[in-house]
Design an enzyme around this catalytic site. Structure first.
Site, PDB file in Angstrom:
ATOM      1  N   GLU A  70       0.825  -1.215   0.000  1.00 33.55           N
ATOM      2  CA  GLU A  70       0.000   0.000   0.000  1.00 33.55           C
ATOM      3  C   GLU A  70       0.858   1.264   0.000  1.00 33.55           C
ATOM      4  O   GLU A  70       0.644   2.162  -0.807  1.00 33.55           O
ATOM      5  CB  GLU A  70      -0.933   0.008   1.219  1.00 33.55           C
ATOM      6  CG  GLU A  70      -1.689   1.323   1.334  1.00 33.55           C
ATOM      7  CD  GLU A  70      -2.792   1.330   2.379  1.00 33.55           C
ATOM      8  OE1 GLU A  70      -2.802   0.474   3.268  1.00 33.55           O
ATOM      9  OE2 GLU A  70      -3.656   2.220   2.275  1.00 33.55           O
ATOM     10  N   ASP A  90      -0.770  -4.992   3.112  1.00 33.79           N
ATOM     11  CA  ASP A  90      -1.328  -3.804   3.751  1.00 33.79           C
ATOM     12  C   ASP A  90      -0.758  -3.791   5.166  1.00 33.79           C
ATOM     13  O   ASP A  90      -1.136  -4.610   6.010  1.00 33.79           O
ATOM     14  CB  ASP A  90      -2.857  -3.852   3.789  1.00 33.79           C
ATOM     15  CG  ASP A  90      -3.424  -2.510   4.232  1.00 33.79           C
ATOM     16  OD1 ASP A  90      -2.676  -1.723   4.845  1.00 33.79           O
ATOM     17  OD2 ASP A  90      -4.612  -2.253   3.982  1.00 33.79           O
ATOM     18  N   ILE A  92      -1.009  -1.726   7.695  1.00 36.28           N
ATOM     19  CA  ILE A  92      -2.047  -1.480   8.711  1.00 36.28           C
ATOM     20  C   ILE A  92      -3.355  -1.330   7.955  1.00 36.28           C
ATOM     21  O   ILE A  92      -3.603  -0.310   7.310  1.00 36.28           O
ATOM     22  CB  ILE A  92      -1.786  -0.187   9.531  1.00 36.28           C
ATOM     23  CG1 ILE A  92      -0.433  -0.253  10.246  1.00 36.28           C
ATOM     24  CG2 ILE A  92      -2.920   0.038  10.527  1.00 36.28           C
ATOM     25  CD1 ILE A  92      -0.150   0.939  11.165  1.00 36.28           C
ATOM     26  N   ASP A  93      -4.187  -2.352   7.982  1.00 38.61           N
ATOM     27  CA  ASP A  93      -5.514  -2.221   7.386  1.00 38.61           C
ATOM     28  C   ASP A  93      -6.449  -1.772   8.504  1.00 38.61           C
ATOM     29  O   ASP A  93      -6.654  -2.486   9.479  1.00 38.61           O
ATOM     30  CB  ASP A  93      -5.995  -3.537   6.766  1.00 38.61           C
ATOM     31  CG  ASP A  93      -7.294  -3.298   6.009  1.00 38.61           C
ATOM     32  OD1 ASP A  93      -7.324  -2.381   5.175  1.00 38.61           O
ATOM     33  OD2 ASP A  93      -8.277  -3.998   6.293  1.00 38.61           O
ATOM     34  N   THR A  95      -6.230   1.974   9.092  1.00 38.90           N
ATOM     35  CA  THR A  95      -5.365   3.063   9.590  1.00 38.90           C
ATOM     36  C   THR A  95      -6.177   4.100  10.367  1.00 38.90           C
ATOM     37  O   THR A  95      -5.719   4.606  11.396  1.00 38.90           O
ATOM     38  CB  THR A  95      -4.624   3.735   8.411  1.00 38.90           C
ATOM     39  OG1 THR A  95      -3.845   2.728   7.752  1.00 38.90           O
ATOM     40  CG2 THR A  95      -3.693   4.835   8.884  1.00 38.90           C
ATOM     41  N   ASP A 220      -6.039  -4.477   0.521  1.00 39.96           N
ATOM     42  CA  ASP A 220      -7.026  -4.610   1.611  1.00 39.96           C
ATOM     43  C   ASP A 220      -7.648  -6.004   1.615  1.00 39.96           C
ATOM     44  O   ASP A 220      -8.082  -6.486   2.665  1.00 39.96           O
ATOM     45  CB  ASP A 220      -8.181  -3.608   1.443  1.00 39.96           C
ATOM     46  CG  ASP A 220      -7.741  -2.157   1.507  1.00 39.96           C
ATOM     47  OD1 ASP A 220      -6.955  -1.823   2.400  1.00 39.96           O
ATOM     48  OD2 ASP A 220      -8.198  -1.354   0.662  1.00 39.96           O
TER      49      ASP A 220
HETATM   50  C1  IPD Z   1      -9.152   0.869   4.434  1.00 42.57           C
HETATM   51  C2  IPD Z   1      -9.963   0.009   5.348  1.00 42.57           C
HETATM   52  C3  IPD Z   1     -11.395   0.465   5.370  1.00 42.57           C
HETATM   53  C4  IPD Z   1     -12.006   0.478   3.992  1.00 42.57           C
HETATM   54  C5  IPD Z   1     -11.163   1.289   3.033  1.00 42.57           C
HETATM   55  C6  IPD Z   1      -9.732   0.770   3.044  1.00 42.57           C
HETATM   56  P1  IPD Z   1      -6.547   1.229   5.035  1.00 42.57           P
HETATM   57  O1  IPD Z   1      -7.815   0.422   4.370  1.00 42.57           O
HETATM   58  O2  IPD Z   1      -9.901  -1.338   4.934  1.00 42.57           O
HETATM   59  O3  IPD Z   1     -12.191  -0.391   6.127  1.00 42.57           O
HETATM   60  O4  IPD Z   1     -13.268   1.083   4.051  1.00 42.57           O
HETATM   61  O5  IPD Z   1     -11.740   1.114   1.735  1.00 42.57           O
HETATM   62  O6  IPD Z   1      -8.950   1.544   2.151  1.00 42.57           O
HETATM   63  O7  IPD Z   1      -6.444   2.521   4.294  1.00 42.57           O
HETATM   64  O8  IPD Z   1      -6.858   1.417   6.472  1.00 42.57           O
HETATM   65  O9  IPD Z   1      -5.408   0.313   4.762  1.00 42.57           O
END
Ligand code: IPD
Length: 281
Positions: A70, A90, A92-93, A95, A220
């Site tokens: 990412e 990813d 930190i999924d 964030t 993700d």
């Molecule tokens: C996000 C999370 C969030 C989702 C977003 C993602 P990130 O990832 O998974 O739940 O709604 O579409 O981008 O930015 O925290 O790695």
């Protein structure tokens, strides 16, 4: 070759655990929060540090492997999925959850060879839950086998989704219109953990019947997708048909009929694909 990927998966589990420690420690520190595509698309130094930690550790053991990460893509690297062994990361999924100490934050590591997912690891690091799946060998949480819900009736179901990080009024209108349609089926409830990877693990665990979102990225959902399918679930595009992990759209469900019913209710749209460079969007 099969053993090699099992070794790679064991290595991924160990790295995810180490990455999770870094994430947990960072929660106690002052955070420097930055933004990416919009003022609500957040990133911290910990996201970048954890991604580097994972990539450097993998390079030591598998120097020829490729990466889609990412934060590397945010820094301008291409988002290319080739036939080569590729780690899809990813760091930190969730964030936004991390920034607010909302307790659902995951390290997500998918691994693909010949564009086929071989294993997925999602470490929900504040819950200390390690979700894993290896192609053809099932899905597990902390070593216990996972199975999707056997609920057949969408009216007896909980559906997970997210609002994502677009605040474009047209996209927000469509997100709300889909949400309204699904709520009014009616379903028992709608939930969102704030992490796509954890939402998919909730489908795999049988806690929710389905998860859908438009706007996610390949990092993700790469790991979570295999965890869902190995737990007996199905994946679909939001307009039906085969899911394309670069398309930024996904439905994951316990069974085909539930996925198809959700598809009927989604007011779909197509964000720029992950594999289209920003200059061509
Ligand atoms: C996000 C999370 C969030 C989702 C977003 C993602 P990130 O990832 O998974 O739940 O709604 O579409 O981008 O930015 O925290 O790695």
């Amino acid at each position: 070759m099969a053993d090699l990927w099992q070794n790679a998966m064991d290595y991924a589990v160990a790295i995810a655990r180490k990455a999770g420690e870094v994430v947990r420690d960072a929660l106690r520190d002052d955070m420097k929060v930055m933004t990416k595509s919009s003022s609500v698309d957040l990133v911290t130094q910990t996201d970048q540090k954890v991604e580097q930690l994972i990539i450097q550790s993998v390079k030591e053991k598998f120097p020829t492997h490729r990466f889609i990460g990412e934060e590397s893509v945010a820094a301008g690297e291409a988002c290319d999925l080739t036939d080569s062994p590729t780690w899809i990361i990813d760091p930190i999924d969730g964030t936004t959850n991390f920034v607010h100490a909302f307790p659902f934050v995951a390290v997500s590591i998918g691994f693909s060879v010949n564009k086929q997912s071989e294993f997925g690891v999602v470490y929900s690091c504040l819950e200390d839950k390690m979700f894993t799946a290896r192609r053809g060998k099932g899905a597990f949480c902390n070593g216990e086998p996972l199975k999707v819900s056997d609920q057949e009736d969408i009216k007896q179901s909980i559906i997970a989704t997210e609002f994502g990080s677009s605040r474009e009024p047209e996209a927000v209108d469509k997100i709300f219109s889909s949400l309204r349609n699904i709520l009014c089926i009616p379903v028992h409830g709608v939930r969102g953990a704030g992490s796509a990877a954890i939402n998919m693990c909730l489908v795999a665990s049988g806690c929710v019947e389905a998860y859908y979102e438009i706007g996610i990225h390949i990092w993700d959902v790469a790991a979570g997708s295999l965890i869902v399918s190995e737990a007996g679930g199905v994946l679909m595009d939001v307009e039906g048909g085969v899911v394309d992990l670069m398309s930024r759209r996904i439905v994951a469900a316990n069974r085909r009929a539930i996925a198809e019913r959700i598809v009927k209710e989604i007011d779909s749209f197509s964000p720029p694909r992950d594999d289209t460079p920003p200059s061509k969007q």
